[in-house]
Every structure is written in structure tokens, then in C-alpha cells.
Design a protein around this motif. Structure first.
Motif, PDB file in Angstrom:
ATOM      1  N   SER A   1       9.558  82.362  43.785  1.00 24.53           N
ATOM      2  CA  SER A   1       8.319  82.775  43.117  1.00 24.53           C
ATOM      3  C   SER A   1       8.268  82.206  41.706  1.00 24.53           C
ATOM      4  N   GLY A   2       9.408  82.195  41.047  1.00 21.46           N
ATOM      5  CA  GLY A   2       9.460  81.649  39.689  1.00 21.46           C
ATOM      6  C   GLY A   2       9.171  80.158  39.678  1.00 21.46           C
TER       7      GLY A   2
ATOM      8  N   PRO B   1       5.145  82.274  26.075  1.00 26.58           N
ATOM      9  CA  PRO B   1       5.834  83.129  27.058  1.00 26.58           C
ATOM     10  C   PRO B   1       5.496  84.596  26.844  1.00 26.58           C
ATOM     11  N   LEU B   2       5.129  85.275  27.926  1.00 22.87           N
ATOM     12  CA  LEU B   2       4.783  86.687  27.820  1.00 22.87           C
ATOM     13  C   LEU B   2       5.965  87.514  27.356  1.00 22.87           C
TER      14      LEU B   2
ATOM     15  N   LEU C   1       9.778  88.131  38.064  1.00 23.75           N
ATOM     16  CA  LEU C   1      10.476  87.666  39.264  1.00 23.75           C
ATOM     17  C   LEU C   1      11.109  88.820  40.034  1.00 23.75           C
ATOM     18  N   MET C   2      11.520  89.870  39.322  1.00 21.46           N
ATOM     19  CA  MET C   2      12.004  91.059  40.023  1.00 21.46           C
ATOM     20  C   MET C   2      10.867  91.666  40.837  1.00 21.46           C
TER      21      MET C   2
ATOM     22  N   GLY D   1       1.038  84.440  37.713  1.00 25.55           N
ATOM     23  CA  GLY D   1       1.090  83.055  37.230  1.00 25.55           C
ATOM     24  C   GLY D   1      -0.055  82.773  36.266  1.00 25.55           C
TER      25      GLY D   1
ATOM     26  N   ASN E   1      10.927  92.531  35.325  1.00 23.23           N
ATOM     27  CA  ASN E   1      10.163  91.330  34.960  1.00 23.23           C
ATOM     28  C   ASN E   1       9.430  90.749  36.170  1.00 23.23           C
TER      29      ASN E   1
ATOM     30  N   HIS F   1       8.978  81.263  30.459  1.00 18.63           N
ATOM     31  CA  HIS F   1       7.977  82.178  31.009  1.00 18.63           C
ATOM     32  C   HIS F   1       8.538  83.155  32.025  1.00 18.63           C
ATOM     33  N   PHE F   2       9.590  82.750  32.720  1.00 18.75           N
ATOM     34  CA  PHE F   2      10.015  83.572  33.859  1.00 18.75           C
ATOM     35  C   PHE F   2      11.484  83.955  33.828  1.00 18.75           C
ATOM     36  N   ASN F   3      12.145  83.716  32.698  1.00 17.30           N
ATOM     37  CA  ASN F   3      13.532  84.201  32.526  1.00 17.30           C
ATOM     38  C   ASN F   3      14.422  83.721  33.672  1.00 17.30           C
TER      39      ASN F   3
ATOM     40  N   ALA G   1       8.305  90.058  41.996  1.00 17.53           N
ATOM     41  CA  ALA G   1       8.054  89.155  43.123  1.00 17.53           C
ATOM     42  C   ALA G   1       9.055  89.435  44.242  1.00 17.53           C
ATOM     43  N   GLY G   2      10.316  89.629  43.869  1.00 19.38           N
ATOM     44  CA  GLY G   2      11.325  89.945  44.874  1.00 19.38           C
ATOM     45  C   GLY G   2      11.032  91.265  45.562  1.00 19.38           C
TER      46      GLY G   2
ATOM     47  N   GLN H   1       7.374  78.592  41.985  1.00 23.61           N
ATOM     48  CA  GLN H   1       5.956  78.422  42.360  1.00 23.61           C
ATOM     49  C   GLN H   1       5.035  78.700  41.167  1.00 23.61           C
ATOM     50  N   MET H   2       5.296  79.816  40.482  1.00 26.45           N
ATOM     51  CA  MET H   2       4.454  80.120  39.321  1.00 26.45           C
ATOM     52  C   MET H   2       4.678  79.096  38.206  1.00 26.45           C
TER      53      MET H   2
ATOM     54  N   ALA I   1      13.616  85.203  47.058  1.00 24.53           N
ATOM     55  CA  ALA I   1      12.156  85.322  46.971  1.00 24.53           C
ATOM     56  C   ALA I   1      11.711  85.309  45.513  1.00 24.53           C
ATOM     57  N   GLY I   2      12.452  86.022  44.660  1.00 25.75           N
ATOM     58  CA  GLY I   2      12.125  86.028  43.233  1.00 25.75           C
ATOM     59  C   GLY I   2      12.270  84.637  42.630  1.00 25.75           C
TER      60      GLY I   2
ATOM     61  N   LEU J   1       1.453  86.712  43.001  1.00 27.02           N
ATOM     62  CA  LEU J   1       1.962  85.557  42.255  1.00 27.02           C
ATOM     63  C   LEU J   1       0.826  84.824  41.540  1.00 27.02           C
TER      64      LEU J   1
ATOM     65  N   SER K   1       8.104  90.962  47.851  1.00 31.36           N
ATOM     66  CA  SER K   1       8.525  90.180  49.016  1.00 31.36           C
ATOM     67  C   SER K   1       9.269  91.063  50.008  1.00 31.36           C
TER      68      SER K   1
END
Lengths: 400, 400, 400, 400
Positions: free
Chosen positions: B361-362, C396-397, C354-355, C387, C352, B326-328, C357-358, B364-365, B357-358, C383, C361
Motif C-alpha cells: 500500500s505504501g 509529509p503529513l 500503512l498500519m 494517497g 499510521n 510520507h509513509f514512514n 492499510a494493513g 502504491q500510494m 499489505a501495508g 488507499l 486489508s
């Protein structure tokens, strides 16, 4: 820092030129070597390597090591300290492997040689026939001696072993022949084939390979060899699922995936023919210059490397320095016993007619600059040969 | 083939992310490893590595191998079959090194551990004190256990050895600490330090290192260890002039030249502070999520990797698969005894606040997607900590 | 030189992050742009671009230029000096295109705007309806205003033109929408679409594009526009065979071949959905922080760039400097009228969850470091949204 | 896909071979072209380019365009529609520039030529002397005609303009001479110099350059030229601070930074001498083969490109196809009036003696394969010349 313009002509007999496609493959982000993407890649690599070694019944393992690491792997797995083995002094790499065998505790007989001839299969047969107790556990030979440009006949040696009805394992170093010169692990009855990444495979240095017969695997299970990093069993247990027991050299494996693809694209038969053609053209140039080949058996001269003697009184290393400084070309040094007496031209891997023409031109001009007497038609003779080959092929040799 | 957009978050605790500058350095043509340009580069690498290991009296050798090859080098050179050594079960890598020691013929005592605590120096002192005959030839420890995220105190262990007045050599695995966590080969009285390329050094995998004290070198000269590929003596004899006894992994050495330069640019002290900060931020997030750290000794928690227990009944590997899909993002697997019970977040090498942080976040999600109960303020707690660190630093931490 | 560790977060709204696969494709040897290999590549590029612009009846041309070069191409070919055109002040890029139109001799009416709303289609209809003499030769609009994060409705504008029964050409700048936001050259009745390489196409800057309808081509034949470098006719005459009238930017074309392949792998619909998701997540974070969006029409907020107002009294450029120095992230500057009042987050191209999210952040922590008042739940809200999107997607998206 | 092994010999007269160092520089992440790191780089580029063009009083601008874009920039800025200019038919590129001048509204007189001689300065003087009203606003010439291998004498033309006491601006195309052949913008009194990235600068195509005198800048201010993308004023206003009015081709600018460094390392005088040497060696080979040079004035033959006539009845393009297919080498095509009658060998940019030897070998063998009669001592004659040059230099020419 001073920039020397243009391509550096890397004419050592390995590392060979790494193609741009391979380097760009290497230059991708390292991934998790425990993840699914990695496993998928790896399984394809083992398949491709088996096709390359021409083994369907054997296994292939990959180490993060140089080719000499793969030598050590062969010894540590298939043999035990104290085992008697038969080796042949064909040149520097045979000498180094023999030295390693001694250090690792083998009782290694080293049949002397003059570094100018291939292994004599009749000696193989004679020595094995004498060994009625079958104390000799392995015959260990170098296929293509990178130091001398002399190639031994693996088929003939296999026949000699068979003629002696001897159960010794047959171990072959193909570091400078695999993927450049025809080689057949299964058909030629080889038990352990040793190879490296940085020559015919067109990769950066950093990978060592063993192809392993069922007989060698069985021997490894029984042997008392101390082994850990190079353990075949550890490798094979993990390779099955596409993984490695240690952290693998992932980025060079990316390169391997690409180089296997490129060898397929060109076609192995075309690759072999190209190397034979370049070996012949190079030797014609050498003779035309009036220089002497290290290899004195025409049937045994190597398609991948040509070793050339400089006239008495000349220092081959000084000549190489001249060529490097004036023409931005690295030639191979004379090693061991022939240091200073010879230089070597590698013509293997990702190489073509015009690169060879440039390399031979550098030698020819270098002879003049350095003051070594020569006839100036070496390049021309090579061009005539290559030109005729191209013409008579009818279609482009590159796509033949 | 399906493209997954964006950067892959490679959060295994090594291989770490290789910076673009390093990869572009790797991606340059392989040169003659017997030529003058190569020698010039190599001599600089040894100087740089000595500064990194903080040794001025010792030597550093470089292998084309993984870190486990460097383990083997340490054993084969400094020790002999039959030698007694003292090792400590801090986790999977300590276990593997112990296994290797046994295979290579050492008599290796393995002090049991629960994989959640660092080595207890008092046990070191006790065991050595008991050994009045000085049969123990080496104390072999893992500095930072990559499998558990627990770091042992090398200074305290050194003191324990000294307190026992024991002459055993001190051998330390710094595979996941060197160039990320403060480490001092000379000052801390280490005899052999083992390291690899793919973590703090920000390189692709493929190089192993030993830093070697004079005492270890002397031991190697006397020991009867069977060695060839990993022979220190062979390496040092050639390294002196900038060369190697085997074909080196030239392209990764290019990368090493660049990564040493980058560590100098950032400043080692800044590098260490950054890793400490990221370890702390990660652990705060873990606690805020309500998850449990594998490391139960707060003073011993690692700045480079955090190992996190999943709640009973959950499969950590299934969770990792969810996050990957899901989050690579690749998280580290639980190894050996803790397989399936933990996952690991690597936060080492070429890494910064926003990447962390990324990554958090991955996680957490991923907890939410996978259905593992959690409190959703983990990332926020980490951001508050990192933000405050940045604010109180006054000047940018990256240039501190 | 000081090394700032880790990935630089390039969150300007273009150039966007160029994927490693694309950069490695760019990093291949330049070839003869008059040879057969080049032509073969180029013909595939035109096919791929037509699919991307969604035109089957039109043509696509490629310039070695920035996107503003492609603006100029549109004007010089389809129009003549003195031609009246209708343009709309949606932001800085609309302003620059209008300025260019004036310089190139057009009589360009510029409908004023507040930089916070999309184009009002009713004004389009009204102005065209008034123009009974059909003096207006073109309606020229920016699809996605990169300076404001406001997207205009191309379908609605097309309907407005049709409702006015006006023959004006319709010219659309898609520099920051193409390959990120749904766009249909043929279906939406666009005559000239303008685009560039460095945003949704995930390429380095250096290529400009025009997609051209048959109507625009016919206009170009008749127009008296002075043109040479940007001549459509010159391009099309050579493109037919896979060539270019000038030396093309070959290496970026290699990258285009790869990026078209990657867009196919991910699937354009997935690409569009991803950008919509990231736009929504970003705006939720902005609102949670208590900051104000520049875009005041929720239906018009951009999936590729979010423009955020800083509180009165704050300097957005100083804030961006703080973020750059402390968090190694580049945010987009406020341009023209809103300089200093806004900053922009690009979330387009190879990007993506996580990027993002970073990046968010970095903004959140930057607000704290810089001392701009904010609520600290922005990242958490984003998030939660991302999520949930991942969870509810079931699969997976990234591969949806 | 079929892999053709080895380096492709790219012997078109541009794009020239891009060195690996330059490509690795290009292959770095695109950064924010509005940020401080970018500005710092850019200011250094302008300094370096001024040294290269040899201008201290002028300005240099950089476009994301081909060299023909830089032609258009020269015209649009310095001149106005209707202006009379004097141009000279030296070959295809002069013809194309003349064609462009016409399209952009200039009244361009085109002094006829036979494509085998340089510009006759006496005609320049005569035509300008006749123009007592000073209606001619510019003399526009090509320094090195890439299509013919004929170089005109810029100093002599400057003297002719001065002798006529004529105020016309002097505009020079140096696309295939800059950074390969001595050129001096200030000293030679040039007002606008036009150049591109893909030849002597050793870069991928995609950048165009103008060097601009104060006189040309003043003319631009007064002229009524319609310009936007190529506006000097827009460029210079932003360049001052290290920025660009449009999105620049950042990655190629990275390459430019590296190539300027490399030219400094080699030394411009060495670069020029190398090109002269390679031009001479090539022409000697051509004569030895018995082929005819397109350039009939020995003093005007180009150091960067040699254009060779094939015998009557032969098709030069068919010959080039033979060479490409059999020898993996791209030769330059005959353009315009001489299409099919000539082929061209580029010997410029990142090039050295052995590459030239390989290239000439490919031509020589190609002549044989294709069946064009030739004497087979062309390569040998070139090698003798290059070898002697190396020998007599005493020290390596590469570091001279």
C-alpha cells in the motif's frame, strides 16, 4: 532452570555491567543503515568518540567485531607482512596480540616480561636506539593489561620513542582502559589506538574501534597489507557521510550513543577518579586479607582490574567456582601462564561504591567458604577508605 | 525531534524486522563468556544452527562481524593468496565478494552477468571442464542476490560441478536466503556457506556465520591463508566446550537462541512457504501496477526481496525518499550499477500478510504522490492472491 | 507454543499499540516513589496532563486503576448517594457507567438510545429545563462511545445545559477520545473528565485519570461520598509535592512521561488530523465493501473507532476469530446489545497510514475467507483517499 | 541530567527490585484482553496465585490498583457500612487501614499499640470473648508491619479467635510478607488476604490482590456494601473464563506470569529461608553498629524489613538524604508517628547476599559521612553470619 535471586555480580574485567539506559537504547528497532536517520546518528558517534579518545586530528573507525578484530585492523592497515615490530610481554593480551602479529606475517620481537611489571621505557629506548636502520615499523603496547592488572605508562613510552629519535609508529591497546582511565591519543602521540565496546564504554560486546593518526593513515596508504573487512579506507570513505561499507551493528551503535551521553553526564574526570578510587579500595582489601597482588609495582596497579594471587597449593579456578555458586558473582579467571594461580576482580564501567562493597564481600565470604586462609578485615578496610573519600569530598562524589 | 507515529515499515531486504521476543532476549544482562551458563547456551546454538544449515557432518562458526566478515572468513580459511576461483556477476553482492577476493590475493575470474538472470549452470560446467589442471580451487556464488532479487539454483550448480568432475570447493553466500528459503548445506554438497544474522534469522546485525564441510576444513589446514580474527581453527578449538577465542557478541547470541526457538515453533517448512507466498504476491502487485521486475527469469525470482525498475526518466532514490517521508517506510536502494534505476522491497524475516499489505500500500500510494504512472490495482491483486491462499489452506497458514 | 510471524495487528479500540519508545521507558527500574527523582518526574506529568486536557484552572489526578476506576472516582468524589443524575444510553460504556452509578447509590436517569446516534442535546436541555428544583446534580456523558463508534457533541451538550440555566455538573468520559480527538476541559465547561491510559495516550493499561473543575472540587468537599482509594482530596494533598497517597504505578508513569513528549513532538493538532483522516478512510472502505456502519449520523462518526455491522445471519465473533487465526489481527468485539452483530476496528493511538492499510486489508481478506459477501474495492478506496491526502498535503503529513 | 553510575540500591521496603526477566516480560506488546491468548495466560495466573496464597478452597482476585485498593476491596465486599470491626495499631499501615475503614463507614475499634510490638493474641481473645452478641464482624490485622519491621503471629491470632468461639471474619494484610514470608490462607483460617504486586512478587506496582474464603464470599453476597470497581462478584464472574470486568493491567500480568515461574524455580521454601537469613544478618549489623531496632520483640522481627532508630537528636530523613546523595541508595523513611526517628532497610524480593552486603555497607559508610556515632563492625558481623550460613549449608544456598 533454577532462578538465582538478585543481581548477578559480573566482576570479570569485561564485559562490564551494561547500564539499563544503554540496554533500553540497544532494545529499539533496527533501522535502515542507509537512511537519513542512521547517518545523523552516526556522525554524532564519531564526534563523541573523538572526544573520548582525545583526538582532533585523527580519525576513529568502528567495526562490528570484538576488540581483537580491532587489533587485526590496526595491523592489517598500518603495517605490511614482513614488517618488524616491537612488542612487550606484559601478560596474556600482549601475548595474544603478539601471536596475531606473527600469524599476520609481521616480524614481531617480543620483549620478555614477568607479567607483574609494566613495560620498562628504558628498554623501549634501548631497542629503538639500536635500530639505526629504522627497520622497526611500530612499537605495540597494551596500556592496561587486563590479565594482570598492571598498567604501563604510555607517556613514558612515548618519551622513550622520542628520545631514540625513532620514526616507528606507536600502537596502543586500550581495551580495558578507554573511558575508565585517562587516555589521550593526540597529546601522547599515539598512532593507532585499539579499543572495544564492552568495558569502559559500558556496552554489550560487538564493537571494535581504532583511533588513527595522520601518520598511520599515510602508512596505511603505502602499506601492502591485505585487507578488506577491516580496511580503514573503506570505512572512512563511507563514514564521512554517516554510513558504513558493511552492515553495521546498528543496535549496539544505539547503545554507544547513550553511553557517550552518560559519560558526558557523569564527566570524564569524575569517571577516571571513580576508577582510581575503586582500584585503591580493592587493593587495600586485598592486602588486609593477607593476599598478594599480581602487580608488584604500586605505581602501575590498574584502576580497572585487580589481579590477586591465591596462596600456593590453592586453585584459583576452584575458588571462583565457589564464589559463583554460593554468591552469584563471576570473577575473572587467570589466563595463560597464570591460570589457576590468580583470580581477577573487574571494577570498571558502570560501577559504584556499594557494588564494590558487595563484590569485595563476596570475595571475603568466598575465601571463608572455600577454606583459603584470610584476615577478615578486608571489606572493612575498603569501606573505611571509601567512606573517608566520600566524607572528605564534601559533596557527593557521584556528582562531584 | 519529531515523532512519526506508528510502526516504521522497514522494507529494506535486511536488516529485517527483529521480533519483540528476540529484542527482549537481547536486552538481558551480558554474562561472563567464560562461565558455565554461557557454555551451556552456546552448545545449544551450534546444534540449532546445524539444523538450520542442514549439516550434520559439517561445522558452524559464529563471528562478531557482519555478513561480509563471514565472506572474508570463508576466503581466508579455505583458500590461499594466488588461488584461482570462479565467481559470477549476478549483482552488487557478487561484485563486492569478487572485489574482496581480489584484495585478499585470490585470482578471481568473474563471469559477467546482466544483473537480471541467475547463474547459468552450463557456464559453470564449461569453465570447470576447461580447467583440466584443476587450478580453480573454488566456485563462489551468491544464492539469493539481495541487490536484484534473482536467485540462482544451487542444486543445478552443484550438478554442473559434478558433471565437470571437478574437485573445486563450492562456496555459497546465503546472507539473504538462510532461514527464509530452503537451503541444504550437506545434501547440496556445499563446502562453505556464508550467512549473517540480520535477515532470515530475525536478529540485529552483528553476527556472521560459516558452515564448513570436512573438505573445506581439510583445505583450511593445508592452506597458507593468513588469518587470525577469522580463523576457523581457533573458533572450533574453543567452540567444542561452548566458548569463543575472542569476546563474543553475547547479547546477540541471546537473540539467536530465541530466534532459533521461534523458527522451530513456526516450522521451517512453513517459514519457506510463507516467503514464497509473499514473493509471489509482491510480483503480482508489481505487474498489476505496470512496473517492471529486475528479475526477468520467473523461475529465479526471489522469495525474500523484489527489485523493481522505475520507468526511464524517474529516479528511484527520489521515489524512496517520498515514500519514507510520507509513509514512514524504508525501501531498499538500487546498488552499484542499478543505483537510481530500481528500488527494492524486502519481504523476509519476521513478516506476515498484513505487513506485506501495508508495505505494498505504501508503494502504491507513493507512486501516486511521487507522480510515477501506475495502475491502481496492485494492492488489490496481491490481496486477492493472499486471500485465496488463506482460504484454500483451510487452516490458518500461520499454524499450517 | 506456535509462533505467528510478524506484528500482531491490535485493532481493538484500546488497548492501542504501545510505541517502542514508551515500552522502553516503562522498562526501567522502579524507583522510590517517596524520593526526589520521583517527585521531579511527577510534577512534570501533571503539567503535561493539564495541557492535554486543556485545563489551566482545574486539577488532574492519576490513579492506579483502569478507566472504570476513574469513573468511580468521578462519582464518589463529586456526588453523594441518592443524588439524581442524567445519563444517556449511547452504547455499552454508557450502560456500564450507568450501572455503576446505580450501584454506588445514585438515582440515575438513563435516557434511552438506539446505540447508533449521538446524544441529542435538545433532550438534555428539555430534561434539565423540567428540573426546576435542580435535583439533577450532574449530566454524565460518554464523549466517544467505544462500543459503537458514535461521538457525541460535547460543545452542543454544554450549550444545552447553559440554555436550561441549570447548575448541574457536567461529567464526560473521554476514555477513547483524549489525545486522539480534540477535547477542551476548560473551554467546554466540563467539571469532571474521565480518561484512561491505554488508548490515545499510547500507554499500557493501568492508569485512570480525572480532570476536575473548581466547581467539582467544591462539590466534593461538600458531598457525603464515601471514598478512600479514589479520594481526590488525598491525591491532591500529596500531588502538590509530586507524591501520591498510595503506591503509584511508577513504571506506567515513566511511560506517560514519554508519551506526553511524543504527543508534543508530533503536535496535538497533527494527532487529531491523523485520527480524522483514518476514521474517514475506514468508513470509505466499509461503504465500498458494501457493509453497514453502526453509526448512522455521518457527523457523529468517530475518528478513533469504527463499528461495522455484519449482514443478518452472520456472526461477527466468528468473523473476528477467522481474522485472528488467518491474519494475526485482533478486531474489537460487539459488546452488550450488539454482541455478534458488529465488529470494531480501532484506529487510534500510535497508528499510521500503512498500519491502517494493513488492517483494512486484513478485514477485506477476512471477509473473503469467512464467506461474507463484499465488494473487493474497500482497501483501494481507502488507499486512494489516503494517497490523495498525502499528495495534497504537499509536505509529509507525519510532520505536517 | 547527571548520571549516577551503577545500580541504584533500592532498599525501601517496596517497591522492591524488579528482576530483569520480569521487566522484559512486562515489556512485551499489550494484547487484546478479550482474546484467547489472554484468557489462557490469565487462567494460569489464578492457579499460580492460589498456590502462592496457599488456598485451594478460596478464590483470588486481581485489581489494577495499589495494595490499598485491595484493602478497600476487602472492606467493600465482605463488610457493610456500620459493621463493627476490630483492628490493632501496630504501625502506620495498620493506622491507614483503620482510617480507611472509618471513611468507608465501618465502626472500627482500634486497639492501641506502641509500634514496637506485634499484636497481642490475648487481647484478641479477650475483646472477642467480651463481644457475646457477635457484633464484631471482622478482625483485621497487618501480618508484617512495613513501617516498623514487626511481624504479628497470624496462627496465634487465629487460635485466639477460635478460643473465643467467635464467628468474626479474619482479614490479613500481607502486602510486605506474601511470597517472602511463609503464609497460608487456608490452613491459618484467613477469610480475606490482601496483597500487592511490588514486594515479594517482584513486580512493578500496579496490582492489588484479595484471596477470599468461602465464608467471606458468602458474607459479600449478603452484605450491603456499595461496590463497583472492586466488586468481587464482577471479577469472579469473568475470571472464570480468563477475563476481567474492566481493562486489566495486562503488561504487569505478563510480569506476574514470569515472577510466579521464578518463585517456582527458586522454590518457596528457599525464598522464605533467604528472607529469614537476610533479616537476621541485618539485625546483627544494626546491633554491632550500636543502633537500636524499632522492633523490641526478637521473635517478631521481620524477615523483609528492618526499622532502625537513629540516636536522639538525629534526623533520620537527613541521614537518608546523605546516603542517597553519596551512595546512590534509597532507604525507607520513617512514617507517621516515627517520622524522622527511624529509617528502614528493605531486604525483600529479588535480593541476595551481596546486594545485602552492599546495602549494609552503604548504611555503615553513611553513618560515618553523616556523623552518627557507630561501631564499624556492623558489615563484618553480617558477613561472618552470611558466610557461615553459606559454609554450613554445604551446597549453594541459592540452589538449596
Amino acid at each position: 532452570m533454577t532462578y538465582q535471586p538478585g543481581w548477578h555480580f559480573l566482576q570479570v574485567p569485561g564485559p562490564s555491567n551494561v547500564p539499563q539506559r544503554v540496554m533500553r537504547a540497544v532494545d529499539m528497532p533496527t533501522i535502515d543503515h542507509r537512511g537519513p536517520e542512521f547517518a545523523k546518528m552516526t556522525l554524532g558517534l564519531f564526534d563523541g568518540l573523538k572526544r573520548l579518545f582525545k583526538t582532533s586530528t585523527g580519525e576513529v573507525v568502528i567495526y562490528a567485531s570484538s576488540g581483537s578484530g580491532a587489533w587485526e585492523a590496526a595491523i592489517e592497515n598500518a603495517l605490511s607482512a614482513g614488517d618488524k615490530v616491537l612488542m612487550f610481554e606484559t601478560g596474556q593480551f600482549a601475548t595474544l596480540w603478539h601471536q596475531m602479529a606473527g600469524r599476520l606475517g609481521l616480524d614481531a620481537e617480543f620483549v620478555p616480561g614477568d607479567w607483574r611489571h609494566p613495560i620498562d621505557p628504558s628498554i623501549v629506548e634501548a631497542r629503538l636506539s639500536e635500530d639505526r636502520a629504522h627497520k622497526i615499523k611500530a612499537v605495540m603496547v597494551v596500556h592496561n593489561e587486563t590479565s594482570t592488572g598492571v598498567m604501563s605508562d604510555i607517556v613514558a613510552i612515548r618519551k622513550a620513542i622520542d628520545a631514540a629519535h625513532h620514526p616507528a609508529m606507536f600502537m596502543v591497546d586500550t581495551v580495558s582502559s578507554l573511558a575508565s582511565i585517562d587516555y589521550r591519543h593526540d597529546e601522547w602521540g599515539v598512532d593507532v589506538t585499539v579499543a572495544g565496546s564492552q568495558k569502559g564504554l559500558m556496552l554489550p560486546p560487538g564493537l571494535g574501534f581504532n583511533a588513527i593518526s595522520k601518520k598511520a593513515l599515510a602508512a596505511a596508504e603505502k602499506s601492502g597489507g591485505r585487507r578488506s573487512y577491516f580496511s580503514w579506507a573503506d570505512q572512512l570513505a563511507q563514514n564521512r557521510d554517516g554510513f558504513f561499507p558493511q552492515t553495521p551493528a546498528t543496535n549496539i551503535l544505539y547503545g554507544l550513543r547513550e553511553s557517550l551521553k552518560m559519560l558526558d553526564e557523569e564527566g570524564l574526570e569524575n569517571v577516571f577518579a571513580r576508577h582510581i578510587r575503586h582500584g585503591e579500595a580493592t587493593r587495600r582489601a586485598v592486602k588486609a586479607w593477607g593476599l598478594e597482588l599480581q602487580c608488584v609495582d604500586p605505581a602501575a596497579c590498574s584502576p580497572t582490574v585487580t589481579t590477586i594471587r591465591v596462596p600456593a597449593g590453592q586453585d584459583a579456578d576452584a575458588f571462583r567456582a565457589t564464589v559463583l555458586e554460593h554468591f552469584n558473582m563471576s570473577l575473572g579467571a587467570g589466563l595463560g601462564k597464570v591460570k589457576g594461580q590468580v583470580f581477577r576482580i573487574g571494577h570498571l564501567g558502570d560501577f559504584n561504591d556499594l557494588m564494590l562493597a558487595g563484590a569485595l564481600s563476596g570475595v571475603q565470604m568466598g575465601l571463608g567458604v572455600h577454606g583459603i586462609p584470610y584476615n577478615d578485615d578486608g571489606v572493612n578496610v575498603a569501606l573505611a577508605y571509601l567512606g573517608n573519600a566520600a566524607k572528605s569530598a564534601g559533596k557527593p562524589l557521584a556528582y562531584a
